[in-house]
Design a protein around this motif. Structure first.
Motif, short mmCIF file in Angstrom:
data_model
loop_
_atom_site.label_atom_id
_atom_site.label_comp_id
_atom_site.label_asym_id
_atom_site.label_seq_id
_atom_site.Cartn_x
_atom_site.Cartn_y
_atom_site.Cartn_z
N ASP A 1 61.81 42.91 82.01
CA ASP A 1 62.35 41.75 82.73
C ASP A 1 63.28 40.96 81.82
O ASP A 1 64.34 40.49 82.24
CB ASP A 1 61.21 40.84 83.22
CG ASP A 1 60.25 41.56 84.12
OD1 ASP A 1 60.70 42.13 85.13
OD2 ASP A 1 59.05 41.58 83.81
N VAL A 2 62.89 40.80 80.57
CA VAL A 2 63.72 40.08 79.60
C VAL A 2 65.03 40.84 79.37
O VAL A 2 66.11 40.25 79.35
CB VAL A 2 62.95 39.87 78.28
CG1 VAL A 2 63.85 39.30 77.20
CG2 VAL A 2 61.75 38.95 78.50
N HIS A 3 64.93 42.17 79.22
CA HIS A 3 66.13 42.98 78.99
C HIS A 3 67.09 42.87 80.18
O HIS A 3 68.29 42.66 80.00
CB HIS A 3 65.75 44.44 78.77
CG HIS A 3 66.94 45.33 78.60
ND1 HIS A 3 67.62 45.46 77.42
CD2 HIS A 3 67.60 46.12 79.50
CE1 HIS A 3 68.64 46.28 77.58
NE2 HIS A 3 68.65 46.70 78.83
N GLY B 1 64.15 36.05 81.82
CA GLY B 1 63.06 36.99 82.05
C GLY B 1 61.79 36.30 82.51
O GLY B 1 60.73 36.90 82.55
N ALA B 2 61.90 35.00 82.83
CA ALA B 2 60.74 34.25 83.28
C ALA B 2 60.32 34.67 84.68
O ALA B 2 59.14 34.62 85.02
CB ALA B 2 61.02 32.75 83.25
N ASN B 3 61.28 35.07 85.50
CA ASN B 3 61.01 35.58 86.85
C ASN B 3 61.55 37.00 86.95
O ASN B 3 62.63 37.29 86.41
CB ASN B 3 61.67 34.72 87.92
CG ASN B 3 60.96 33.42 88.16
OD1 ASN B 3 59.97 33.09 87.51
ND2 ASN B 3 61.47 32.64 89.09
N ARG B 4 60.83 37.83 87.65
CA ARG B 4 61.29 39.19 87.89
C ARG B 4 62.37 39.20 88.96
O ARG B 4 62.33 38.41 89.90
CB ARG B 4 60.14 40.07 88.35
CG ARG B 4 59.20 40.39 87.24
CD ARG B 4 58.27 41.50 87.61
NE ARG B 4 57.60 41.92 86.41
CZ ARG B 4 56.40 42.43 86.38
NH1 ARG B 4 55.74 42.62 87.51
NH2 ARG B 4 55.86 42.78 85.25
N VAL B 5 63.31 40.12 88.81
CA VAL B 5 64.38 40.29 89.78
C VAL B 5 63.97 41.41 90.72
O VAL B 5 63.67 42.52 90.27
CB VAL B 5 65.72 40.64 89.09
CG1 VAL B 5 66.84 40.74 90.10
CG2 VAL B 5 66.05 39.63 88.01
#
Length: 172
Positions: A23-25, A61-65
């Motif tokens: 998620d961060v990436h 990356g705090a929330n998923r896409v």
């Protein structure tokens, strides 16, 4: 019983649904493309029907896409969906069989690694993370934008040759 003051250890298993390294990436890749396009978080949010805070959370990356939102972003930013996965670091959680990455490894079908069908194993992106981080630096983005504003292709080539002649040779 744990209380509210307890903190998670770094080795703790992430809670289900919590954003992880992927998620961060993906968030970093969203930010990279947005900045290369010269878009603010607010403008990207408007185009997607989101607030700038939601875009900010995706980028951190705090929330998923979601798959749908990633598809919309790719279309809006004029890149393939795979762009957001380019340069994934080796060893992300869930890649090894021990971590559950090979969940379908004993099942024949589409979940089989390409190597099992006699083809080459899938390749990782060849850009090291350090190189990918260069594209998030302000001066790199400014240089790329200015370079692409040069209308004459021959002049662009000469500028590139000049810059390459000034830099030390690449190792490897």
């Amino acid at each position: 019983m744990p209380n509210a003051d307890d903190t998670e250890s770094p080795d703790a298993v992430p809670r289900p649904g919590a954003p992880g390294p992927m998620d961060v990436h993906i968030g970093q890749r969203i930010r990279l493309r947005r900045t290369l396009m010269g878009l603010s978080q607010e403008k990207l949010g408007e185009a997607l029907g989101l607030t700038f805070q939601q875009v900010q959370k995706y980028e951190r990356g705090a929330n998923r896409v979601s798959a749908t939102r990633l598809f919309e972003m790719a279309r809006l930013m004029n890149v393939p969906v795979g762009f957001f996965y380019d340069g994934l670091p080796e060893g992300l959680p869930g890649e090894s069989a021990a971590e559950g990455g090979a969940v379908f490894s004993s099942t024949m079908g589409f979940a089989e690694p390409v190597g099992r069908f006699g083809g080459p194993p899938p390749k990782r992106a060849e850009t090291p993370l350090e190189d990918a981080a260069l594209f998030t630096r302000k001066e790199t983005i400014e240089l790329v934008r200015a370079f692409h504003r040069i209308p004459d292709e021959a002049v662009r080539r000469r500028v590139l040759d000049l810059v390459c002649s000034m830099a030390p040779p690449e190792a490897g």
